[in-house]
Design a protein around this motif. Structure first.
Motif, PDB file in Angstrom:
ATOM      1  N   ASP A   6     -29.071   6.672  28.871  1.00 48.45           N
ATOM      2  CA  ASP A   6     -28.470   6.257  27.602  1.00 48.45           C
ATOM      3  C   ASP A   6     -27.725   7.400  26.941  1.00 48.45           C
ATOM      4  O   ASP A   6     -26.849   7.984  27.554  1.00 48.45           O
ATOM      5  CB  ASP A   6     -29.468   5.616  26.636  1.00 48.45           C
ATOM      6  N   LYS A  35     -35.863   6.145  20.272  1.00 49.67           N
ATOM      7  CA  LYS A  35     -34.808   6.656  19.404  1.00 49.67           C
ATOM      8  C   LYS A  35     -35.386   7.837  18.643  1.00 49.67           C
ATOM      9  O   LYS A  35     -36.376   7.706  17.927  1.00 49.67           O
ATOM     10  CB  LYS A  35     -34.318   5.590  18.423  1.00 49.67           C
ATOM     11  N   SER A  57     -46.335   4.174  21.051  1.00 51.48           N
ATOM     12  CA  SER A  57     -45.045   3.696  21.544  1.00 51.48           C
ATOM     13  C   SER A  57     -45.177   2.617  22.609  1.00 51.48           C
ATOM     14  O   SER A  57     -44.254   1.834  22.828  1.00 51.48           O
ATOM     15  CB  SER A  57     -44.228   4.863  22.097  1.00 51.48           C
ATOM     16  N   GLY A  93     -42.685   0.725  20.834  1.00 54.09           N
ATOM     17  CA  GLY A  93     -41.501   1.506  21.148  1.00 54.09           C
ATOM     18  C   GLY A  93     -41.523   2.784  20.327  1.00 54.09           C
ATOM     19  O   GLY A  93     -42.299   2.927  19.387  1.00 54.09           O
ATOM     20  N   THR A 136     -40.444   3.732  27.326  1.00 51.17           N
ATOM     21  CA  THR A 136     -39.404   2.899  27.917  1.00 51.17           C
ATOM     22  C   THR A 136     -38.173   2.865  27.021  1.00 51.17           C
ATOM     23  O   THR A 136     -37.041   3.041  27.468  1.00 51.17           O
ATOM     24  CB  THR A 136     -39.926   1.475  28.146  1.00 51.17           C
ATOM     25  N   LYS A 137     -38.380   2.655  25.728  1.00 52.55           N
ATOM     26  CA  LYS A 137     -37.291   2.662  24.758  1.00 52.55           C
ATOM     27  C   LYS A 137     -37.608   3.680  23.674  1.00 52.55           C
ATOM     28  O   LYS A 137     -38.716   3.714  23.163  1.00 52.55           O
ATOM     29  CB  LYS A 137     -37.105   1.288  24.136  1.00 52.55           C
ATOM     30  N   PHE A 155     -37.530   8.927  29.637  1.00 53.19           N
ATOM     31  CA  PHE A 155     -37.080   7.847  28.764  1.00 53.19           C
ATOM     32  C   PHE A 155     -36.088   6.998  29.548  1.00 53.19           C
ATOM     33  O   PHE A 155     -35.092   7.508  30.055  1.00 53.19           O
ATOM     34  CB  PHE A 155     -36.377   8.387  27.512  1.00 53.19           C
ATOM     35  N   LYS A 156     -36.318   5.691  29.614  1.00 52.11           N
ATOM     36  CA  LYS A 156     -35.420   4.806  30.358  1.00 52.11           C
ATOM     37  C   LYS A 156     -34.250   4.335  29.491  1.00 52.11           C
ATOM     38  O   LYS A 156     -33.145   4.157  29.985  1.00 52.11           O
ATOM     39  CB  LYS A 156     -36.201   3.628  30.926  1.00 52.11           C
ATOM     40  N   GLU A 157     -34.503   4.093  28.234  1.00 54.11           N
ATOM     41  CA  GLU A 157     -33.437   3.748  27.296  1.00 54.11           C
ATOM     42  C   GLU A 157     -33.661   4.603  26.060  1.00 54.11           C
ATOM     43  O   GLU A 157     -34.616   4.390  25.326  1.00 54.11           O
ATOM     44  CB  GLU A 157     -33.477   2.263  26.929  1.00 54.11           C
ATOM     45  N   VAL A 158     -32.755   5.558  25.829  1.00 52.25           N
ATOM     46  CA  VAL A 158     -33.048   6.539  24.787  1.00 52.25           C
ATOM     47  C   VAL A 158     -31.794   6.923  24.017  1.00 52.25           C
ATOM     48  O   VAL A 158     -30.685   6.935  24.564  1.00 52.25           O
ATOM     49  CB  VAL A 158     -33.694   7.814  25.395  1.00 52.25           C
ATOM     50  N   GLU A 159     -31.981   7.200  22.750  1.00 55.27           N
ATOM     51  CA  GLU A 159     -30.949   7.800  21.916  1.00 55.27           C
ATOM     52  C   GLU A 159     -31.574   8.995  21.217  1.00 55.27           C
ATOM     53  O   GLU A 159     -32.439   8.840  20.360  1.00 55.27           O
ATOM     54  CB  GLU A 159     -30.432   6.797  20.889  1.00 55.27           C
ATOM     55  N   ASN A 202     -39.596   5.190  17.819  1.00 53.60           N
ATOM     56  CA  ASN A 202     -38.487   5.344  16.871  1.00 53.60           C
ATOM     57  C   ASN A 202     -38.929   6.359  15.831  1.00 53.60           C
ATOM     58  O   ASN A 202     -39.691   6.045  14.917  1.00 53.60           O
ATOM     59  CB  ASN A 202     -38.146   4.008  16.208  1.00 53.60           C
TER      60      ASN A 202
END
Length: 206
Positions: free
Chosen positions: A114, A49, A16, A20, A46-47, A78-82, A22
């Motif tokens: 997020d 999904k 990752s 990233g 960091t990012k 997780f700084k930006e996560v879905e 995913n």
């Protein structure tokens, strides 16, 4: 990336840093607390999904205060996560303290920004949380059934079930500490035992 076992999950986090994170969980997974995923895995991105597709990740074994070399549970930061449609079950005794390391601990993720939706965590053994005041101060520690520290996040349709013997820090059924965050249609089934209410910030949801 399709995830079918603990090795797939470990490899996804390892890669990752370049690509990233995913991932799609394709089946129920059981991870032992002594598995490489916990012993050597960096469980942050960091990012990210993550689609659980309604599957369950079960953690078993004996934690002895930590899962691997960090005081985190399944995921760390997780700084930006879905994250969506994922269930986590802990079938082991977990003891966490302010001497162990991380400031924020959550049943799903330690800290996140997020969106998290349709997720559930279940702890089948009593949690032992001892976050007494130290050099950081107890205000810097937080435990949540889903997220330890939520920053600028939307958390919806989530649930956590746990029993805890607790000292110090922020404690929330769903989120331990929330900043600029929205929590919708989420709840927790918790039983809390504490001997020190002077250092207790406890919320049914946050």
């Amino acid at each position: 990336t399709s995830i079918k076992d603990a090795d797939d999950l470990y490899d996804a986090f390892k890669n990752s840093k370049k690509t990233g994170l995913n991932i799609s969980i394709e089946q129920d997974i059981t991870i032992d607390s002594t598995d490489t995923y916990f012993r050597a895995g960096d469980r942050s991105a960091t990012k990210a999904k993550i689609n659980g597709n309604g599957h369950t990740i079960t953690v078993e074994g004996t934690a002895d205060g930590k899962l691997g070399d960090k005081t985190t549970l399944l995921f760390d930061e997780f700084k930006e996560v879905e994250i969506s449609n994922l269930n986590i079950v802990y079938n082991l005794t977990i003891a966490l303290s302010s001497k162990s390391g991380n400031l924020y601990v959550g049943g799903l993720v330690g800290s996140a920004s997020d969106t998290i939706s349709n997720c559930e965590t279940i702890f089948n053994y009593v949690l032992d949380l001892d976050f007494k005041t130290d050099s950081y101060g107890f205000h810097d520690y937080a435990f949540g059934g889903i997220v330890g520290y939520s920053n600028n996040s939307i958390i919806e349709n989530c649930k956590s079930t746990y029993k805890v013997d607790y000292t110090g820090c922020y404690l929330g059924g769903v989120v331990g500490y929330a900043k600029s965050s929205t929590i919708k249609n989420s709840d927790a089934d918790t039983t809390i035992t504490t001997s020190d209410l002077e250092e207790a910030y406890i919320g049914g949801v946050v």
